[in-house]
Design a protein around this motif. Structure first.
Motif, PDB file in Angstrom:
ATOM      1  N   GLY A 147       0.772  -1.225   0.000  1.00 44.50           N
ATOM      2  CA  GLY A 147       0.000   0.000   0.000  1.00 44.50           C
ATOM      3  C   GLY A 147       0.804   1.277   0.000  1.00 44.50           C
ATOM      4  O   GLY A 147       1.774   1.428   0.707  1.00 44.50           O
ATOM      5  N   HIS A 148       0.339   2.217  -0.793  1.00 41.53           N
ATOM      6  CA  HIS A 148       0.893   3.563  -0.843  1.00 41.53           C
ATOM      7  C   HIS A 148      -0.254   4.538  -0.921  1.00 41.53           C
ATOM      8  O   HIS A 148      -1.338   4.203  -1.345  1.00 41.53           O
ATOM      9  CB  HIS A 148       1.701   3.775  -2.129  1.00 41.53           C
ATOM     10  N   ALA A 149       0.020   5.777  -0.615  1.00 44.89           N
ATOM     11  CA  ALA A 149      -0.967   6.827  -0.803  1.00 44.89           C
ATOM     12  C   ALA A 149      -0.723   7.529  -2.120  1.00 44.89           C
ATOM     13  O   ALA A 149       0.342   7.441  -2.689  1.00 44.89           O
ATOM     14  CB  ALA A 149      -0.860   7.840   0.320  1.00 44.89           C
ATOM     15  N   GLY A 202       5.889   4.062   7.638  1.00 49.55           N
ATOM     16  CA  GLY A 202       5.225   3.472   6.475  1.00 49.55           C
ATOM     17  C   GLY A 202       6.253   2.891   5.523  1.00 49.55           C
ATOM     18  O   GLY A 202       7.424   2.690   5.878  1.00 49.55           O
ATOM     19  N   GLU A 203       5.804   2.652   4.297  1.00 46.74           N
ATOM     20  CA  GLU A 203       6.659   1.940   3.346  1.00 46.74           C
ATOM     21  C   GLU A 203       7.535   2.893   2.537  1.00 46.74           C
ATOM     22  O   GLU A 203       8.765   2.854   2.637  1.00 46.74           O
ATOM     23  CB  GLU A 203       5.772   1.102   2.430  1.00 46.74           C
ATOM     24  N   ALA A 204       6.894   3.724   1.750  1.00 49.84           N
ATOM     25  CA  ALA A 204       7.646   4.602   0.841  1.00 49.84           C
ATOM     26  C   ALA A 204       6.750   5.758   0.420  1.00 49.84           C
ATOM     27  O   ALA A 204       5.524   5.617   0.417  1.00 49.84           O
ATOM     28  CB  ALA A 204       8.096   3.821  -0.390  1.00 49.84           C
ATOM     29  N   PRO A 205       7.337   6.885   0.055  1.00 47.99           N
ATOM     30  CA  PRO A 205       6.516   7.993  -0.421  1.00 47.99           C
ATOM     31  C   PRO A 205       5.767   7.610  -1.699  1.00 47.99           C
ATOM     32  O   PRO A 205       6.270   6.840  -2.521  1.00 47.99           O
ATOM     33  CB  PRO A 205       7.542   9.094  -0.722  1.00 47.99           C
ATOM     34  N   GLY A 206       4.562   8.137  -1.838  1.00 43.78           N
ATOM     35  CA  GLY A 206       3.811   8.008  -3.087  1.00 43.78           C
ATOM     36  C   GLY A 206       3.941   9.291  -3.892  1.00 43.78           C
ATOM     37  O   GLY A 206       4.797  10.144  -3.602  1.00 43.78           O
ATOM     38  N   GLU A 247       3.479  12.573  -1.883  1.00 46.58           N
ATOM     39  CA  GLU A 247       4.585  12.752  -0.950  1.00 46.58           C
ATOM     40  C   GLU A 247       5.834  13.193  -1.707  1.00 46.58           C
ATOM     41  O   GLU A 247       6.594  14.057  -1.260  1.00 46.58           O
ATOM     42  CB  GLU A 247       4.855  11.448  -0.189  1.00 46.58           C
ATOM     43  N   PRO A 267       5.956  12.939   4.244  1.00 46.77           N
ATOM     44  CA  PRO A 267       5.309  11.630   4.226  1.00 46.77           C
ATOM     45  C   PRO A 267       3.814  11.709   4.519  1.00 46.77           C
ATOM     46  O   PRO A 267       3.361  12.594   5.238  1.00 46.77           O
ATOM     47  CB  PRO A 267       6.019  10.852   5.357  1.00 46.77           C
ATOM     48  N   PHE A 268       3.092  10.773   3.960  1.00 44.96           N
ATOM     49  CA  PHE A 268       1.668  10.570   4.263  1.00 44.96           C
ATOM     50  C   PHE A 268       0.843  11.854   4.132  1.00 44.96           C
ATOM     51  O   PHE A 268       0.266  12.332   5.109  1.00 44.96           O
ATOM     52  CB  PHE A 268       1.503   9.948   5.659  1.00 44.96           C
ATOM     53  N   ASN A 305       9.324   6.763   6.590  1.00 46.15           N
ATOM     54  CA  ASN A 305       9.115   5.594   5.739  1.00 46.15           C
ATOM     55  C   ASN A 305      10.384   4.752   5.660  1.00 46.15           C
ATOM     56  O   ASN A 305      11.477   5.235   5.997  1.00 46.15           O
ATOM     57  CB  ASN A 305       8.756   6.051   4.315  1.00 46.15           C
ATOM     58  N   HIS A 313      -1.776  -1.039   7.137  1.00 47.29           N
ATOM     59  CA  HIS A 313      -1.435   0.223   6.482  1.00 47.29           C
ATOM     60  C   HIS A 313      -2.737   0.985   6.199  1.00 47.29           C
ATOM     61  O   HIS A 313      -3.735   0.386   5.803  1.00 47.29           O
ATOM     62  CB  HIS A 313      -0.710  -0.087   5.163  1.00 47.29           C
TER      63      HIS A 313
HETATM   64  N1  URA Z   1       2.273   5.281   1.937  1.00 49.56           N
HETATM   65  C1  URA Z   1       3.407   5.105   2.668  1.00 49.56           C
HETATM   66  O1  URA Z   1       3.749   3.988   3.044  1.00 49.56           O
HETATM   67  N2  URA Z   1       4.116   6.199   2.956  1.00 49.56           N
HETATM   68  C2  URA Z   1       3.763   7.437   2.598  1.00 49.56           C
HETATM   69  O2  URA Z   1       4.470   8.387   2.931  1.00 49.56           O
HETATM   70  C3  URA Z   1       2.586   7.583   1.842  1.00 49.56           C
HETATM   71  C4  URA Z   1       1.863   6.489   1.534  1.00 49.56           C
END
Ligand code: URA
Length: 297
Positions: free
Chosen positions: A65-67, A139-143, A146, A152-153, A179, A259
């Motif tokens: 999952g990402h945003a 979280g995992e990684a920027p989308g 972001e 982030p987020f 992240n 997430h």
């Molecule tokens: N999902 C993530 O894991 N990190 C973010 O910063 C945005 C969405």
């Protein structure tokens, strides 16, 4: 654990409690921070972890999952790291060991080209929030959003994360959010092992600098990286795990949970996520750490 580490953490927790009380006074109008904005009073009532209207989040399972697009809910300006206050590293050496401050870690990261993500990113998304909070979210990684905004987020998953944090009595500004990777993987694919290998040391350094008491790991990728496991989120969530790299001999607990991007796709899982967050709130209370606002539990 030696006495010095105990004393240092007790002092730190007392400082946090004092800050919480000052924030509460600021909310009630009985005290105003010199030149500072007071936080908005969180709405009361049952936790409403409802969906933002639009979601372009990727991933289909609780373990991904990402945003994507959307506006952030910011309670007050996040703490800025003055990037011009410290020299910026020009090489891509691995991070040196030892406890550092967040600005030092940011400086060491520099204009990072340690992995291939630098070729497609717009921003390095370092992290946001309080540098000495007891509560951190990873979280995992920027989308896409972001990557555009460098924070982030901030997409739909971020809006839900804000609601989750606020329901616990905290805010974006009083926790720390980061992240496992600081650059957006193209098309929101999962970060790859070589990318994580370069980036995770910086996250571990941030954790050591902040020394939170609890980290909420959002989703399987973050949980797996922080706990050095490959277990699915369903097997990890709902209980505390020890963070193996705890610094200063003080324990740091990790609570894996779903997430927020997954919760947007499967709102039925919000109840389970909220029960995970209630365990976090109870553990913070057990440690004598009060949230800055009354929680909505
Ligand atoms: N999902 C993530 O894991 N990190 C973010 O910063 C945005 C969405």
């Amino acid at each position: 654990m030696d006495g010095t580490a105990d004393d240092a953490h007790e002092l730190r927790d007392l400082t946090r409690q004092l800050r919480g009380q000052l924030l509460r006074h600021a909310m009630l109008g009985t005290w105003a921070a010199p030149g500072g904005a007071s936080p908005r009073v969180a709405a009361s009532g049952a936790p409403e972890l409802g969906d933002p209207s639009a979601s372009q989040d990727s991933g289909t399972s609780p373990d991904a999952g990402h945003a994507a697009a959307g506006a952030p809910i910011a309670e007050r300006a996040p703490i800025e790291i003055a990037e011009d206050a410290v020299p910026v590293a020009t090489d891509d050496a691995p991070i040196a060991l030892g406890r550092k401050t967040l600005p030092q870690i940011r400086a060491e990261l520099g204009d990072c080209t340690r992995c291939k993500l630098h070729t497609t990113r717009r921003s390095i998304v370092f992290g946001v929030g309080s540098p000495d909070t007891p509560l951190m979210f990873v979280g995992e990684a920027p989308g896409e959003q972001e990557d555009k905004r460098g924070e982030p987020f901030v997409g739909p998953a971020g809006q839900l994360l804000d609601k989750m944090i606020e329901a616990m009595g905290w805010t974006r500004a009083t926790v720390y959010i980061a992240n496992t990777t600081k650059c957006r993987p193209p098309n929101n694919r999962n970060p790859q092992p070589d990318e994580l290998a370069q980036c995770m040391p910086f996250l571990h350094a941030q954790i050591a600098a902040i020394a939170p008491r609890i980290i909420v790991a959002l989703g399987r990728p973050a949980s797996n990286q922080l706990l050095d496991t490959n277990a699915p989120i369903s097997a990890l969530r709902g209980k505390f795990h020890d963070y193996a790299r705890a610094t200063d001999g003080v324990s740091l607990k990790i609570m894996p949970t779903f997430h927020p991007a997954y919760l947007l796709r499967d709102p039925d899982k919000k109840r389970a996520a909220w029960s995970d967050l209630k365990l976090v709130m109870a553990e913070l209370a057990r440690l004598g750490i009060a949230p800055p606002h009354p929680p909505r539990a």
